[in-house]
Design a protein around this motif. Structure first.
Motif, PDB file in Angstrom:
ATOM      1  N   LYS A 147      -8.233  -8.048  -0.434  1.00  0.00           N
ATOM      2  CA  LYS A 147      -9.588  -7.717   0.888  1.00  0.00           C
ATOM      3  C   LYS A 147      -9.368  -6.292   1.301  1.00  0.00           C
ATOM      4  O   LYS A 147     -10.202  -5.721   1.293  1.00  0.00           O
ATOM      5  N   ARG A 148      -7.953  -5.933   1.275  1.00  0.00           N
ATOM      6  CA  ARG A 148      -7.826  -4.334   1.329  1.00  0.00           C
ATOM      7  C   ARG A 148      -8.669  -3.381   0.393  1.00  0.00           C
ATOM      8  O   ARG A 148      -9.237  -2.442   1.015  1.00  0.00           O
ATOM      9  N   ILE A 149      -8.640  -3.798  -0.908  1.00  0.00           N
ATOM     10  CA  ILE A 149      -9.183  -2.880  -1.830  1.00  0.00           C
ATOM     11  C   ILE A 149     -10.773  -2.977  -1.841  1.00  0.00           C
ATOM     12  O   ILE A 149     -11.241  -2.103  -1.924  1.00  0.00           O
ATOM     13  N   ALA A 150     -11.096  -4.429  -1.506  1.00  0.00           N
ATOM     14  CA  ALA A 150     -12.600  -4.314  -1.380  1.00  0.00           C
ATOM     15  C   ALA A 150     -13.094  -3.688  -0.150  1.00  0.00           C
ATOM     16  O   ALA A 150     -14.272  -3.012  -0.315  1.00  0.00           O
ATOM     17  N   ALA A 151     -12.281  -3.426   1.014  1.00  0.00           N
ATOM     18  CA  ALA A 151     -12.740  -2.664   2.006  1.00  0.00           C
ATOM     19  C   ALA A 151     -12.565  -1.306   1.730  1.00  0.00           C
ATOM     20  O   ALA A 151     -13.586  -0.409   2.209  1.00  0.00           O
ATOM     21  N   ALA A 152     -11.577  -0.958   1.115  1.00  0.00           N
ATOM     22  CA  ALA A 152     -11.280   0.610   0.914  1.00  0.00           C
ATOM     23  C   ALA A 152     -12.133   1.167   0.010  1.00  0.00           C
ATOM     24  O   ALA A 152     -12.633   2.219   0.041  1.00  0.00           O
ATOM     25  N   ALA A 153     -12.673   0.224  -0.852  1.00  0.00           N
ATOM     26  CA  ALA A 153     -13.465   0.952  -2.231  1.00  0.00           C
ATOM     27  C   ALA A 153     -15.113   1.221  -1.455  1.00  0.00           C
ATOM     28  O   ALA A 153     -15.508   2.111  -1.829  1.00  0.00           O
ATOM     29  N   LEU A 160      -4.024   5.380   2.112  1.00  0.00           N
ATOM     30  CA  LEU A 160      -2.797   5.463   1.822  1.00  0.00           C
ATOM     31  C   LEU A 160      -2.311   4.198   1.390  1.00  0.00           C
ATOM     32  O   LEU A 160      -2.691   2.941   1.784  1.00  0.00           O
ATOM     33  N   ILE A 161      -1.679   4.077   0.343  1.00  0.00           N
ATOM     34  CA  ILE A 161      -1.237   2.897  -0.527  1.00  0.00           C
ATOM     35  C   ILE A 161       0.364   3.052  -0.394  1.00  0.00           C
ATOM     36  O   ILE A 161       0.930   4.052  -0.871  1.00  0.00           O
ATOM     37  N   THR A 162       0.930   1.803   0.187  1.00  0.00           N
ATOM     38  CA  THR A 162       2.586   2.027   0.067  1.00  0.00           C
ATOM     39  C   THR A 162       3.143   0.767  -0.640  1.00  0.00           C
ATOM     40  O   THR A 162       2.652  -0.419  -1.108  1.00  0.00           O
ATOM     41  N   GLY A 163       4.239   0.913  -1.090  1.00  0.00           N
ATOM     42  CA  GLY A 163       4.869  -0.232  -1.973  1.00  0.00           C
ATOM     43  C   GLY A 163       6.019   0.338  -2.541  1.00  0.00           C
ATOM     44  O   GLY A 163       6.269   1.503  -2.971  1.00  0.00           O
ATOM     45  N   LEU A 164       6.946  -0.378  -3.089  1.00  0.00           N
ATOM     46  CA  LEU A 164       8.369  -0.250  -3.656  1.00  0.00           C
ATOM     47  C   LEU A 164       8.051   0.378  -4.949  1.00  0.00           C
ATOM     48  O   LEU A 164       6.832   0.188  -5.461  1.00  0.00           O
ATOM     49  N   ARG A 276      -1.983  16.295  10.874  1.00  0.00           N
ATOM     50  CA  ARG A 276      -3.735  16.209  10.920  1.00  0.00           C
ATOM     51  C   ARG A 276      -3.808  15.562   9.607  1.00  0.00           C
ATOM     52  O   ARG A 276      -5.018  14.706   9.525  1.00  0.00           O
ATOM     53  N   LEU A 277      -2.931  15.367   8.640  1.00  0.00           N
ATOM     54  CA  LEU A 277      -3.321  14.390   7.312  1.00  0.00           C
ATOM     55  C   LEU A 277      -3.232  13.043   7.883  1.00  0.00           C
ATOM     56  O   LEU A 277      -3.987  12.347   7.505  1.00  0.00           O
ATOM     57  N   THR A 278      -2.375  12.578   8.649  1.00  0.00           N
ATOM     58  CA  THR A 278      -2.187  11.143   9.069  1.00  0.00           C
ATOM     59  C   THR A 278      -3.508  10.752   9.797  1.00  0.00           C
ATOM     60  O   THR A 278      -4.139   9.795   9.808  1.00  0.00           O
ATOM     61  N   ALA A 279      -4.029  11.543  10.577  1.00  0.00           N
ATOM     62  CA  ALA A 279      -5.239  11.537  11.385  1.00  0.00           C
ATOM     63  C   ALA A 279      -6.279  11.356  10.382  1.00  0.00           C
ATOM     64  O   ALA A 279      -7.506  10.423  10.882  1.00  0.00           O
ATOM     65  N   PRO A 283      -7.039   4.158   8.727  1.00  0.00           N
ATOM     66  CA  PRO A 283      -6.232   3.428   9.513  1.00  0.00           C
ATOM     67  C   PRO A 283      -5.881   2.036   8.748  1.00  0.00           C
ATOM     68  O   PRO A 283      -5.147   1.419   9.418  1.00  0.00           O
ATOM     69  N   ALA A 284      -6.386   1.815   7.805  1.00  0.00           N
ATOM     70  CA  ALA A 284      -6.165   0.510   6.967  1.00  0.00           C
ATOM     71  C   ALA A 284      -5.401   0.614   5.731  1.00  0.00           C
ATOM     72  O   ALA A 284      -6.297   0.613   4.584  1.00  0.00           O
ATOM     73  N   PRO A 285      -4.317   1.066   5.676  1.00  0.00           N
ATOM     74  CA  PRO A 285      -3.594   1.301   4.288  1.00  0.00           C
ATOM     75  C   PRO A 285      -3.415   0.039   3.615  1.00  0.00           C
ATOM     76  O   PRO A 285      -3.502  -1.182   4.103  1.00  0.00           O
ATOM     77  N   ILE A 286      -3.041   0.119   2.298  1.00  0.00           N
ATOM     78  CA  ILE A 286      -2.774  -1.020   1.473  1.00  0.00           C
ATOM     79  C   ILE A 286      -1.474  -0.921   1.238  1.00  0.00           C
ATOM     80  O   ILE A 286      -0.938   0.055   0.655  1.00  0.00           O
TER      81      ILE A 286
END
Length: 454
Positions: A147-153, A160-164, A276-279, A283-286
């Protein structure tokens, strides 16, 4: 009171949704196919629509444009066969949200409430022009990723994508690129962790006589992994380039025409980026889940890895998998997540040589994806801890006249090492000094420096 149209050919689902929504004060119409849904939508003008994908006669997502013509009601797609393609099709067709069966009725209620209060119209888009790289899994955690990928596309803002480590951040970035408006453009990826700190700026921004990755990715997507290791001045310059959409190199301004994706092993709550980069980042990271949080996906992942390995090696058949092999895989920890699992499965396929895969075909437990033993595995943990500490320390001390991170890190590590050596030697300083490779006088001095000279 709102009117809700439910379109589902399973009577039990239609009944349960009608009961729940009626109890909440909504008027509810239930239909079992697209033709009846169109007639009901034309007749009663619903305020929201719950639409199943697999319907008799016609696919639900394909019917969204026709339902749109009957009114502006937000459409929530429901499916028992959730995957990335379905999520992308639903969002591109203009769906408000995407629910995977079996679902919690309280979650459905929350989605409908949000649709009724927050919905904004979306223009339908065409089908994706490129097939995304393989993301495998249908667990709840992966459904959220899809769902996040579809919205981000559909959103050109930096992402921003986070994960181990090994959780699939690169694959998620490639999927966003493939389903976005630039699938024909280049996909360029770099990991700042692999670069010397002094080389990061030149890698990204270029020099007077050579283009950097921000230019090389023009017309496509640039993935910057390990963004947390970028120095504050690099992050500030990156934020300025994004904000102005211009890159200055050798006195000449070049337009920025690349979608930017940044990735980190740190979560948003601990990742310290330039303000500034954060802003500027969406606001919807994966958040890519750890393999331990998506155990239901392990068997499909194993079979996918085997099929891809067989294709790559031109094997006549894909090896079969014994129940004991799957049980052994499920019983293991995978420190580097999907990357570790893939390495182990490919190792097993090589050892089995076409036979049915069994537990003994897996690599020894102490061997990781890089072939490391216990010492190397522990070293990897130290490496990860140092990177996390360095990111936090830059945020805490980076703006001081003398941040002195090297000395701070050395003191932190050295004090812990001295305590461990003394504990191992039972407090015997001669034995501890020998273990550390120090003479007794040097050890005594260091213990005094760290307040360990009890």
């Amino acid at each position: 009171m709102s009117r809700i149209l439910v379109v589902d050919d399973e009577p039990a689902i239609g009944w349960s949704l009608r009961e729940m929504l009626t109890d909440e004060g909504h008027a509810v119409d239930v239909t079992a196919n697209v033709a009846d849904a169109l007639a009901a939508a034309t007749r009663s003008r619903p305020d929201a629509i719950l639409l199943d994908v697999r319907l008799p006669g016609r696919d639900g997502i394909d019917a969204i444009p026709d339902l749109r013509e009957t009114g502006p009601a937000p459409i929530v797609v429901m499916t028992a066969f959730g995957d990335l393609d379905t999520a992308v099709r639903a969002v591109r067709a203009g769906a408000f949200d995407y629910l995977v069966k079996p679902f919690d009725l309280e979650h459905v209620s929350a989605v409908i409430a949000r649709a009724l209060s927050q919905w904004l119209p979306r223009e339908p888009a065409g089908e994706p022009e490129a097939t995304p790289p393989p993301l495998v899994g249908s667990s709840a955690a992966m459904q959220e990723v899809y769902k996040r990928i579809a919205a981000a596309a559909a959103d050109e803002r930096p992402l921003l994508i986070t994960g181990l480590a090994g959780s699939g951040k690169d694959l998620a970035a490639r999927a966003v690129h493939a389903h976005g408006p630039r699938p024909g453009g280049p996909f360029v990826a770099t990991s700042l962790a692999a670069l010397a700190p002094t080389a990061i700026g030149g890698e990204l921004f270029g020099s007077s006589d050579a283009a950097g990755l921000l230019e090389i990715a023009s017309g496509g997507t640039l993935l910057i992994e390990a963004i947390e290791v970028a120095q504050p001045e690099v992050q500030a310059r990156l934020a300025n380039v994004i904000a102005t959409r211009e890159l200055f190199r050798g006195g000449t301004a070049y337009p920025l025409d690349a979608r930017l994706i940044v990735a980190s092993r740190l979560g948003p709550e601990t990742l310290a980026l330039d303000q500034r980069l954060t802003a500027l980042v969406s606001p919807a990271p994966i958040a890519m889940p750890a393999l331990a949080d998506r155990c239901d996906d392990i068997e499909p992942l194993v079979r996918s890895f085997l099929a891809r390995h067989a294709a790559a090696t031109q094997a006549a058949t894909v090896p079969a998998v014994s129940p004991e092999f799957l049980a052994a895989v499920l019983g293991r920890d995978w420190p580097e997540n999907v990357r570790d699992l893939r390495a182990a499965v490919e190792h097993a396929a090589v050892i089995a040589r076409g036979a049915v895969l069994r537990p003994e075909h897996l690599p020894p437990r102490e061997v990781t994806a890089t072939g490391a033993g216990p010492l190397e595995t522990a070293g990897h943990g130290v490496d990860t801890a140092i990177k996390d500490w360095a990111a936090a320390a830059r945020a805490a001390f980076g703006r001081l006249p003398e941040p002195d991170l090297h000395n701070r890190a050395i003191r932190l590590v050295e004090a812990t090492l001295l305590r461990e050596a003394l504990a191992h030697a039972g407090g015997n300083r001669t034995a501890a000094a020998k273990l550390l490779g120090l003479d007794r006088a040097t050890l005594r001095t260091k213990l005094r420096q760290f307040g360990l000279d009890d």
